[in-house]
Design a protein around this motif. Structure first.
Motif, mmCIF file in Angstrom:
data_model
loop_
_atom_site.group_PDB
_atom_site.id
_atom_site.type_symbol
_atom_site.label_atom_id
_atom_site.label_comp_id
_atom_site.label_asym_id
_atom_site.label_seq_id
_atom_site.Cartn_x
_atom_site.Cartn_y
_atom_site.Cartn_z
ATOM 1 N N LEU A 136 20.357 36.849 68.223
ATOM 2 C CA LEU A 136 21.501 37.359 67.478
ATOM 3 C C LEU A 136 22.211 38.459 68.246
ATOM 4 O O LEU A 136 23.444 38.463 68.351
ATOM 5 C CB LEU A 136 21.045 37.905 66.116
ATOM 6 N N ALA A 137 21.444 39.377 68.822
ATOM 7 C CA ALA A 137 22.045 40.478 69.578
ATOM 8 C C ALA A 137 22.774 39.953 70.815
ATOM 9 O O ALA A 137 23.871 40.414 71.143
ATOM 10 C CB ALA A 137 20.962 41.482 69.973
ATOM 11 N N ARG A 138 22.180 38.969 71.507
ATOM 12 C CA ARG A 138 22.818 38.426 72.714
ATOM 13 C C ARG A 138 24.115 37.698 72.383
ATOM 14 O O ARG A 138 25.032 37.651 73.220
ATOM 15 C CB ARG A 138 21.854 37.480 73.430
ATOM 16 N N GLY A 139 24.218 37.157 71.186
ATOM 17 C CA GLY A 139 25.431 36.436 70.822
ATOM 18 C C GLY A 139 26.485 37.283 70.146
ATOM 19 O O GLY A 139 27.573 36.794 69.842
ATOM 20 N N ALA A 140 26.189 38.564 69.919
ATOM 21 C CA ALA A 140 27.124 39.449 69.214
ATOM 22 C C ALA A 140 28.023 40.197 70.184
ATOM 23 O O ALA A 140 27.711 40.352 71.374
ATOM 24 C CB ALA A 140 26.341 40.436 68.354
#
Length: 355
Positions: free
Chosen positions: A162-166
């Motif tokens: 999730l963090a990498r895609g935000a």
């Protein structure tokens, strides 16, 4: 003569009874368990408090960027999450909406079955997941990207999918849960909740959202009463009792009797309509008790001079405080020029549950 023989049977030994105020063993055990339970519950609160306090050192440039995205959002702020994080997200969305930010909660599962149509270009996504690996949420990221909606992740793992895609990551860090198993979302959800509130309140401050705007969104309940203005409750127009200072006492009684709603007082004004006094039912009763029943008497001789008054934009709570302090049931309302534009009556406050 009959012989009296001494019995050889041993007398039973009596156990010493404990003092009356000494607790029984069961009571001691119950007391110890009670203290242990309270100590554990306090530990849960301490763990959650520490999780929230730990966020203070984590607020930095990403937080400011997230604030700007929400503040400048041309569409709506779409909050999404599942499980406990989803419930926190629903509250976050509701708080945003209550402070004037257009917001909707999007359930990740429903989004994958058509509710993704609620998202459009110009929206901002707030995605909540402590682990950052929630499958239902992660699989929505490509769709959010295609729609051109920037993603703000609130997570406990800055290296998660999730963090990498935000576009922006608000990292609460790895938090130990306040439960015996270390599994039940407790301290982590407290941190997510607090971080969401911090973001919402910072956005509110940045937008200079006023109490008047807040009142428009909260017309009912305790919050609505807290931001209600005098103008919303005062008696105005035909219901505003007015009598000239040159009038006789009898004219004041007629006005008080015939004004719609039969107020318990009348504003006394000069030729320009400026407030110069007030006459109340209480004033009339005191005159009668003292034997002064001359209704031809000039009103200016018996009216209350220099009465307390408020403006129409004053909060009802402040007006109520003034009425309590002065122990009066009516309060004249005047505009910037001192003209009597209304009357605030205790009966209207009681009806609005503000007194």
């Amino acid at each position: 003569m009959a012989r009296v023989t001494r019995s050889t049977a041993r007398k039973p030994r009596l156990r010493a009874l404990p003092p009356q105020d000494a607790p029984a063993p069961a009571a001691l055990q119950a007391s110890a368990e009670r203290e242990a339970t309270l100590a554990y519950a306090r530990g849960v609160l301490e763990a959650e408090a520490q999780a929230i306090l730990g966020l203070m050192g984590r607020l930095d440039t990403p937080f400011l960027r997230a604030l700007e995205l929400v503040r400048d959002c041309a569409g709506q702020t779409v909050v999404t999450g599942i499980g406990k994080a989803g419930l926190i997200g629903q509250k976050l969305s509701a708080t945003l909406a209550s402070t004037g930010v257009r917001s909707v909660f999007l359930h990740p599962t429903e989004a994958a079955h058509g509710d993704l149509g609620r998202v459009s270009r110009g929206d901002v996504i707030l995605a909540l997941s402590n682990s950052g690996t929630t499958e239902e949420l992660v699989r929505l990221l490509p769709s959010f990207k295609r729609l051109g909606a920037p993603i703000i992740a609130l997570t406990g793992d800055a290296e998660s999918p999730l963090a990498r895609g935000a576009d922006v990551v608000l990292d609460i860090g790895r938090i130990e849960e306040a439960c015996p198993m270390g599994l039940v979302p407790t301290a982590s959800t407290a941190a997510l909740h607090a971080l969401g509130d911090a973001l919402t309140m910072a956005v509110l401050r940045a937008r200079s959202f006023s109490s008047a705007e807040y009142a428009l969104l909260h017309p009912a309940g305790k919050i609505g009463r807290a931001v209600m203005r005098v103008a919303e409750l005062m008696r105005s127009g035909p219901a505003n009792p007015l009598v000239r200072d040159t009038a006789k006492l009898s004219e004041a009684v007629v006005v008080m009797t015939n004004t719609p709603g039969r107020p318990g007082a009348t504003n006394v004004v000069d030729r320009q309509g400026r407030l110069v006094g007030i006459f109340t039912d209480g004033d009339l009763r005191r005159l009668v008790e003292q034997g002064h029943t001359d209704f031809e008497r000039p009103l200016r001789e018996v009216m209350g001079k220099r009465p307390r008054c408020v403006g129409p934009e004053v909060l009802v709570l402040e007006a109520t405080r003034l009425m309590r302090e002065a122990r009066v049931d009516q309060l004249p309302v005047v505009d910037a020029e001192g003209k009597a534009v209304g009357l605030l009556d205790v009966q209207d406050l009681l009806a609005a549950r503000s007194f």
